[in-house]
Design a protein around this motif. Structure first.
Motif, PDB file in Angstrom:
ATOM      1  N   ASN A  27       0.822  -1.222   0.000  1.00 48.87           N
ATOM      2  CA  ASN A  27       0.000   0.000   0.000  1.00 48.87           C
ATOM      3  C   ASN A  27       0.846   1.258   0.000  1.00 48.87           C
ATOM      4  OD1 ASN A  27      -2.952  -0.893   0.293  1.00 48.87           O
ATOM      5  ND2 ASN A  27      -1.859  -2.201   1.756  1.00 48.87           N
ATOM      6  N   SER A  28       1.907   1.254  -0.820  1.00 48.85           N
ATOM      7  CA  SER A  28       2.825   2.398  -0.772  1.00 48.85           C
ATOM      8  C   SER A  28       2.152   3.709  -1.190  1.00 48.85           C
ATOM      9  CB  SER A  28       4.088   2.131  -1.584  1.00 48.85           C
ATOM     10  OG  SER A  28       3.737   1.673  -2.847  1.00 48.85           O
ATOM     11  N   ASN A  29       1.115   3.621  -2.045  1.00 49.14           N
ATOM     12  CA  ASN A  29       0.396   4.858  -2.390  1.00 49.14           C
ATOM     13  C   ASN A  29      -0.194   5.508  -1.136  1.00 49.14           C
ATOM     14  OD1 ASN A  29      -1.367   2.661  -2.101  1.00 49.14           O
ATOM     15  ND2 ASN A  29      -2.905   3.520  -3.494  1.00 49.14           N
ATOM     16  N   LEU A  30      -0.692   4.673  -0.215  1.00 54.33           N
ATOM     17  CA  LEU A  30      -1.306   5.185   1.016  1.00 54.33           C
ATOM     18  C   LEU A  30      -0.252   5.546   2.063  1.00 54.33           C
ATOM     19  CD1 LEU A  30      -4.214   2.575   1.215  1.00 54.33           C
ATOM     20  CD2 LEU A  30      -4.320   4.932   0.362  1.00 54.33           C
ATOM     21  N   THR A  31       0.761   4.682   2.202  1.00 52.32           N
ATOM     22  CA  THR A  31       1.768   4.948   3.245  1.00 52.32           C
ATOM     23  C   THR A  31       2.627   6.158   2.873  1.00 52.32           C
ATOM     24  OG1 THR A  31       3.317   3.349   2.313  1.00 52.32           O
ATOM     25  CG2 THR A  31       1.822   2.547   4.003  1.00 52.32           C
ATOM     26  N   ASP A  32       2.879   6.357   1.573  1.00 52.91           N
ATOM     27  CA  ASP A  32       3.629   7.555   1.160  1.00 52.91           C
ATOM     28  C   ASP A  32       2.878   8.819   1.571  1.00 52.91           C
ATOM     29  OD1 ASP A  32       5.556   5.966   0.056  1.00 52.91           O
ATOM     30  OD2 ASP A  32       5.076   6.410  -2.046  1.00 52.91           O
ATOM     31  N   ALA A  33       1.572   8.821   1.332  1.00 52.31           N
ATOM     32  CA  ALA A  33       0.757   9.994   1.674  1.00 52.31           C
ATOM     33  C   ALA A  33       0.765  10.239   3.185  1.00 52.31           C
ATOM     34  CB  ALA A  33      -0.678   9.797   1.166  1.00 52.31           C
ATOM     35  N   LEU A  34       0.521   9.180   3.955  1.00 57.03           N
ATOM     36  CA  LEU A  34       0.473   9.330   5.417  1.00 57.03           C
ATOM     37  C   LEU A  34       1.845   9.699   5.978  1.00 57.03           C
ATOM     38  CD1 LEU A  34      -1.815   6.232   6.088  1.00 57.03           C
ATOM     39  CD2 LEU A  34      -2.469   8.639   6.439  1.00 57.03           C
ATOM     40  N   SER A  35       2.919   9.132   5.396  1.00 56.15           N
ATOM     41  CA  SER A  35       4.270   9.430   5.886  1.00 56.15           C
ATOM     42  C   SER A  35       4.652  10.877   5.605  1.00 56.15           C
ATOM     43  CB  SER A  35       5.304   8.502   5.231  1.00 56.15           C
ATOM     44  OG  SER A  35       5.004   7.161   5.540  1.00 56.15           O
ATOM     45  N   LEU A  36       4.208  11.375   4.456  1.00 56.08           N
ATOM     46  CA  LEU A  36       4.513  12.775   4.156  1.00 56.08           C
ATOM     47  C   LEU A  36       3.826  13.713   5.155  1.00 56.08           C
ATOM     48  CD1 LEU A  36       5.237  14.566   0.977  1.00 56.08           C
ATOM     49  CD2 LEU A  36       3.387  15.545   2.383  1.00 56.08           C
TER      50      LEU A  36
END
Ligand code: GTP
Ligand code: MN
Ligand code: MN
Length: 366
Positions: A27-36
């Motif tokens: 789910n890198s699309n989601l984790t990238d957003a949350l991590s940013l």
């Protein structure tokens, strides 16, 4: 369209230290957003928000398949209202509008650039921005006084923002091993941090040094540093005693031998291999390296504490405190119920004391 019944539901533990989080993330699309958004909160000194987004990102990293529908997230822990809104936005529109506007904002860009300088934290960057400094060019011409770390950080900015590879980490490991062998035979060097978790790149290289005979490690760090310095391996170094860094952990800090725990923040001068020489004419590059010396009696705790990830460590300490009435640090584990320290010579023993299933380093990538 997938029907409700076909949607895979997940069952996930609420503490990151109860979960196995490998590097493959569905789910890198989601984790990238949350991590940013977590990073942005941290850069703005909003620690509570930062942790909330980190926990949400870590939960999504632990899911065994790709999330395609909000309904799959029903009942999952760690997902607050704000994180759910971000996830919904990404699932429905491909991107999160909040993430996109954050990325575009002048303040976020400046905070990223300025905290990208080794030795510059969120508070310093914020002060500079308030004085109209948004980039390196403006900083160089501002007349701001920089400390020794920041000067070095600015000088090696490009190198230090270039990810360190595993091959480079191994090359530095050989140098550190040689230094340690030369100053005290029998000493041991362990690679910790992200590389121990199997990451292929990192922002630095982390090592933990000890000696099998308790007490022999005293005074080791200055000797190792002197050896490295005299051979031209160090562009910068600052050795600090770690004594009070973790004082907020209370009893997990054994009073007697705390002063033996030393840490060296350094910048190594690493000679490049033939293959990497082509792009620039420079035959070396700067690499951030952290060295920590631990007495053997605390080694298992130190290895566990320095392997990370940061969120995994935070969750271990939260688990220890909230679920076990224990205090965990990189030095020791204290049982507040029995009012005593619990000794351990391996990470496995520490997980056992905590009543947790053992999670190997490669599965601590929360
Ligand atoms: P990259 O370096 O970005 O690849 O990731 P990393 O996981 O190696 O992060 P980092 O080098 O920042 O930290 C490695 C581990 O050391 C993490 O688990 C941190 O929690 C831990 N760590 C970093 N600084 C300190 C410190 O001052 N004290 C203690 N006890 N642990 C620290
Ligand atoms: Mn690291
Ligand atoms: Mn580090």
């Amino acid at each position: 369209q997938i029907s409700e019944a076909e949607v895979a539901l997940f069952s996930v533990s609420s503490y990151a230290c109860q979960r196995r989080t490998t590097l493959d993330n569905h789910n890198s699309n989601l984790t990238d957003a949350l991590s940013l958004l977590a990073e942005n909160a941290e850069l703005n000194n909003e620690d509570g928000r930062g942790v909330a987004f980190r926990r949400a990102a870590a939960l999504m990293k632990a899911l065994p398949t790709q999330v395609i529908s909000m309904s799959q997230l029903r009942g999952l822990p760690c997902l607050g209202e704000h994180s759910l809104r971000v996830i919904k936005d990404v699932l429905e529109n491909g991107v999160s509008s909040e993430v996109e506007s954050t990325k575009q904002s002048k303040r976020y860009k400046a905070l990223k650039i300025l905290t990208g300088i080794f030795g510059v934290g969120a508070k310093t960057a914020d002060r500079w921005i308030r004085e109209g400094i948004y980039n390196l060019e403006q900083l160089r011409h501002s007349g701001q006084t920089l400390n020794r770390a920041q000067k070095s950080g600015l000088e090696h900015y490009d190198d230090l923002n270039e990810p360190v590879t595993k091959a480079e980490a191994d090359a530095i490991g050989e140098i550190v091993q040689k230094a340690v062998d030369s100053v005290l035979t029998g000493s041991q060097v362990a690679l910790t941090g992200g590389f121990r978790r199997g990451k292929l790149t990192g922002h630095d290289v982390d090592f933990l040094i000890t000696h099998p005979e308790e007490g022999k490690e005293v005074g080791l760090m200055p000797k190792v540093v002197a050896w490295l310095e005299s051979r031209g391996f160090l562009l910068y170094q600052k050795t600090t005693r770690n004594s009070y860094l973790e004082s907020k952990d209370g009893p997990a800090r054994p009073a007697s031998n705390m002063d033996r725990f030393e840490r060296c923040f350094s910048i190594f001068k690493l000679t490049k291999g033939k293959e990497q020489e082509t792009a620039s004419h420079k035959i070396w590059r700067a690499v951030r390296v952290d060295l920590v010396v631990s007495p053997i009696s605390q080694f298992a705790f130190a290895v566990l504490g320095w392997t990370g990830s940061k969120l995994f460590e935070r969750e271990l300490r939260r688990w220890a405190g909230h679920e076990k009435n224990m205090s965990l640090s990189s030095h020791a584990l204290f049982d507040n119920t029995q009012n005593k320290y619990l000794r351990a010579t391996s990470e496995e023993e520490i997980f056992a004391y905590l009543g947790l299933e053992y999670i190997p380093p490669s599965e601590r990538n929360a």
